[in-house]
Motif scaffolding. Sequence first.
Motif, short mmCIF file in Angstrom:
data_model
loop_
_atom_site.label_atom_id
_atom_site.label_comp_id
_atom_site.label_asym_id
_atom_site.label_seq_id
_atom_site.Cartn_x
_atom_site.Cartn_y
_atom_site.Cartn_z
N ALA A 179 34.49 42.15 29.35
CA ALA A 179 35.82 42.33 29.95
C ALA A 179 36.77 43.04 28.98
N LYS A 180 36.74 42.65 27.72
CA LYS A 180 37.60 43.31 26.72
C LYS A 180 37.25 44.79 26.59
N SER A 181 35.97 45.10 26.58
CA SER A 181 35.56 46.50 26.43
C SER A 181 35.96 47.33 27.65
N GLN A 182 35.93 46.74 28.84
CA GLN A 182 36.34 47.48 30.03
C GLN A 182 37.84 47.74 30.02
N ILE A 183 38.63 46.80 29.52
CA ILE A 183 40.07 47.00 29.41
C ILE A 183 40.37 48.12 28.42
N GLU A 184 39.66 48.13 27.30
CA GLU A 184 39.88 49.13 26.26
C GLU A 184 39.25 50.47 26.59
N GLY A 185 38.36 50.51 27.59
CA GLY A 185 37.69 51.75 27.96
C GLY A 185 36.50 52.09 27.09
N THR A 186 35.96 51.11 26.40
CA THR A 186 34.80 51.33 25.55
C THR A 186 33.57 50.71 26.21
N SER A 188 27.57 29.03 26.57
CA SER A 188 28.62 29.52 25.68
C SER A 188 28.33 30.95 25.23
N ASN A 189 27.08 31.26 24.92
CA ASN A 189 26.70 32.62 24.53
C ASN A 189 26.90 33.60 25.67
N LYS A 190 26.54 33.20 26.87
CA LYS A 190 26.73 34.07 28.04
C LYS A 190 28.22 34.29 28.32
N LEU A 191 29.02 33.26 28.15
CA LEU A 191 30.47 33.41 28.32
C LEU A 191 31.05 34.36 27.27
N TRP A 192 30.56 34.28 26.03
CA TRP A 192 31.00 35.21 24.99
C TRP A 192 30.69 36.65 25.40
N GLU A 193 29.48 36.88 25.96
CA GLU A 193 29.12 38.23 26.42
C GLU A 193 30.07 38.71 27.51
N GLN A 194 30.43 37.83 28.45
CA GLN A 194 31.34 38.20 29.53
C GLN A 194 32.73 38.52 28.99
N ILE A 195 33.19 37.75 28.02
CA ILE A 195 34.50 38.01 27.41
C ILE A 195 34.50 39.37 26.72
N GLN A 196 33.45 39.65 25.96
CA GLN A 196 33.37 40.94 25.28
C GLN A 196 33.25 42.09 26.27
N VAL A 242 42.13 34.78 39.32
CA VAL A 242 43.12 35.18 38.32
C VAL A 242 43.87 36.42 38.83
N GLU A 243 45.00 36.70 38.19
CA GLU A 243 45.86 37.80 38.62
C GLU A 243 45.44 39.15 38.05
N SER A 244 45.00 39.19 36.79
CA SER A 244 44.75 40.47 36.14
C SER A 244 43.54 40.36 35.20
N ALA A 245 43.22 41.47 34.58
CA ALA A 245 42.10 41.49 33.64
C ALA A 245 42.41 40.67 32.39
N GLN A 246 43.67 40.69 31.93
CA GLN A 246 44.04 39.87 30.77
C GLN A 246 43.89 38.39 31.09
N ALA A 247 44.29 38.02 32.31
CA ALA A 247 44.15 36.62 32.73
C ALA A 247 42.67 36.25 32.88
N LEU A 248 41.83 37.22 33.22
CA LEU A 248 40.39 36.98 33.32
C LEU A 248 39.84 36.59 31.95
N ILE A 249 40.25 37.29 30.92
CA ILE A 249 39.77 36.99 29.57
C ILE A 249 40.23 35.60 29.15
N LYS A 250 41.47 35.26 29.43
CA LYS A 250 41.99 33.94 29.08
C LYS A 250 41.24 32.85 29.83
N ALA A 251 40.94 33.09 31.11
CA ALA A 251 40.21 32.10 31.91
C ALA A 251 38.80 31.90 31.37
N LEU A 252 38.13 33.00 31.01
CA LEU A 252 36.78 32.89 30.45
C LEU A 252 36.80 32.15 29.11
N GLU A 253 37.82 32.39 28.29
CA GLU A 253 37.92 31.69 27.01
C GLU A 253 38.17 30.20 27.22
#
Length: 146
Positions: free
Chosen positions: A39-46, A29-37, A107-118
Motif C-alpha cells: 500500500a505504501k509503495s502504491q501511494i508513492e508510485g514505486t 503478521s508477515n503477510k500484513l507487513w507485506e500488505q502495508i509495504q 476506510v476512507e482513503s489509502a492513508q487510512a488503509l495503512i493505519k488500519a492494516l497497522e
Amino acid sequence: MSTLDTLKLSSAKKPMHLPQIVLRRNKLSNKLWEQIQLAKSQIEGTTFVVKKYKSVVDKETGLRKQVEVPKRIREWWFKNEQGKVCVAIRYGSQVMELAKGKTSIEVESAQALIKALELVKQAVESGELDTQINGASANLLKGFGK
C-alpha cells in the motif's frame, strides 16, 4: 567488581518448539507487513517486490539450483459500491471473520488503509485475533483433507 556483575543473569532456556498459535500469528503478521509495504509503495508510485527462491533444474547440466524470483503479492483491498476502500484480512486463502458477520474493514482513503492494516497487525501480535486465526486455520486445513 566483575563485568558480569553488572548484568542481570537468569536460568531461562530457549524453548525447543514455538506454540502453534505463535507460528500462526507470525505468519499473519508477515503477510500484513507485506500488505502495508504494498500500500505504501502504491501511494508513492514505486514498486514493491519481495524475492523468494525457486528450485529449478538446469537443462544443460541436469543439476538442481536455486533461482531468486519475485513473489506475487495480491492486494487484500477493494472498492465497495460507495467508492470507499475495504480491506479483507486473509489467512492463506481464507478471508477471516473479524466480528460476527463482518469480514472487511471500511476506510476512507489509502492513508487510512495503512493505519488500519497497522492496527490489525498490532492486534494480531498482541493475540487479540487468536480465535479468528484458529478458525481460519481449521477451515484451511479442511481443504487439504479431501
